[in-house]
Design an enzyme around this catalytic site. Structure first.
Site: not given
Ligand SMILES: NC(=O)c1ccc[n+]([C@@H]2O[C@H](COP(=O)([O-])OP(=O)(O)OC[C@H]3O[C@@H](n4cnc5c(N)ncnc54)[C@H](O)[C@@H]3O)[C@@H](O)[C@H]2O)c1
Length: 329
Positions: A117, A140
């Site tokens: 991130t 986070y």
């Molecule tokens: N959404 C954003 O704007 C954003 C910005 C920066 C970084 N990110 C990064 O992108 C990635 C995805 O984010 P997102 O927005 O799709 O989030 P999200 O919550 O929609 O998706 C995360 C997924 O991981 C699964 N998960 C979590 N812990 C788990 C575990 N221990 N075992 C198996 N599955 C597990 C959840 O069920 C979910 O489906 C993350 O790593 C986040 O840090 C997202």
């Protein structure tokens, strides 16, 4: 190619998986559905409901399918919650992530893309580049940075790209997958809730030193991010690299500018009030994407703000139970 995608039922993981499938690749998804949605999982993927920390089951998957590339999305992402429950974030994002990566390396699966991130940079009063000092302001981004450091330590053994996303928005172009409308807290989701559910939006802080007093973010459309993953995977597959790349467009919008665009597109009144600043909020977060553009030859296709807002509203509308079938074009 055959990809293993963790978190593939989540917002970004599902959209990237769908994009890879559209490009005729094979996708195996591992997700425990803690925040993800079953309906997000692409039909043509293979799904395992597993916690990434379960090494025994992950090993079995590696033995069954010859995986070429791993994309690791699984994590908890609620910044505000991480301040209240730091251990939950340290455990899932760092310890479970570390256990998963060590299993990949042990099994000889050494081509890795990791979702990090932009929040690792903390507050910077300029467009940030990858060389800028890192100063995460809450648990986070700290947990995400710890896992980056684990990869740094193992960089000789792997070909890896760490992608530092700025703010991700929008949904799959055919509305096959997108964000969970019932979980999480971010501006785009809350504006969708204001439009469809008439929920009042609280804007945290209006006296920052920015053009209109509200915070500024670089928003990237999830379809552009999916293409970045695809291109990055081709690069790590062809040669051994170790890069950290910012994923954003290089320009930002304030909270009030985004609100204005939602109002214009939805033609609805948006009920909002100004609340207090939150300690962990970054004031300005804008990417310098030069390294990304140069190294993977990426050209954004979805950067117009109106497209980003329409795409988010269309997904919310499709997912919302009281669907009124309006499609924004
Ligand atoms: N959404 C954003 O704007 C954003 C910005 C920066 C970084 N990110 C990064 O992108 C990635 C995805 O984010 P997102 O927005 O799709 O989030 P999200 O919550 O929609 O998706 C995360 C997924 O991981 C699964 N998960 C979590 N812990 C788990 C575990 N221990 N075992 C198996 N599955 C597990 C959840 O069920 C979910 O489906 C993350 O790593 C986040 O840090 C997202």
């Amino acid at each position: 190619m055959r990809y293993l995608v963790t978190g593939g039922a989540g917002y970004i993981g599902s959209c990237v998986s769908q994009h890879l499938i559209d490009k005729k690749h094979e996708v195996i998804i591992v997700d425990n559905l803690s925040t993800g949605l079953k309906k997000n999982i692409p039909r043509k993927s293979q799904f395992y409901k597993i916690n990434i920390q379960d090494k025994k089951k992950i090993r079995k998957i590696f033995k069954k399918h010859k995986i070429d590339i791993v994309m690791h999305f699984a994590a908890f992402i609620d910044n505000e919650e991480s301040v209240l429950k730091p251990k939950k974030y340290f455990k899932n994002n760092y310890l479970n992530g570390k256990s998963f990566f060590s299993c990949c390396i042990e099994q000889g699966v050494n081509k890795i893309i990791y979702s990090s991130t932009a929040a690792v940079y903390g507050n910077k009063n300029k467009r940030v580049s990858e060389k800028d000092k890192l100063s995460p302001m809450s648990p986070y981004p700290l947990s995400k940075l710890f896992l980056e450091k684990y990869l740094d330590k193992n960089k000789r053994k792997i070909s890896c790209i760490i992608l530092r996303y700025f703010n991700v928005a929008g949904a799959d172009q055919n509305l096959r997958c997108g964000f969970n409308i019932n979980k999480g807290y971010n501006l785009i989701l809350n504006l969708c809730r204001s439009v469809y559910q008439k929920k009042k939006l609280i804007i945290n802080g209006n006296n920052y030193k920015t053009k209109d007093g509200t915070t500024i973010r670089d928003y990237i459309h999830v379809n552009d991010l999916a293409e970045i993953h695809y291109k990055a995977s081709k690069l790590i597959n062809n040669k051994k690299v170790y890069y950290k790349l910012n994923c954003g467009y290089g320009f930002g919008f304030s909270v009030l500018e985004i609100l204005k665009e939602f109002k214009k597109i939805s033609k609805k009144k948006i009920n909002f009030e100004f609340g207090k600043r939150r300690k962990f909020d970054i004031i300005i977060s804008i990417s310098n994407p030069s390294k990304l553009k140069k190294l993977i030859n990426w050209k954004p296709k979805h950067q117009s703000l109106s497209h980003l807002v329409k795409s988010s509203l269309n997904w919310f509308n499709k997912s919302y139970k009281k669907n009124n079938n309006k499609v924004y074009k």
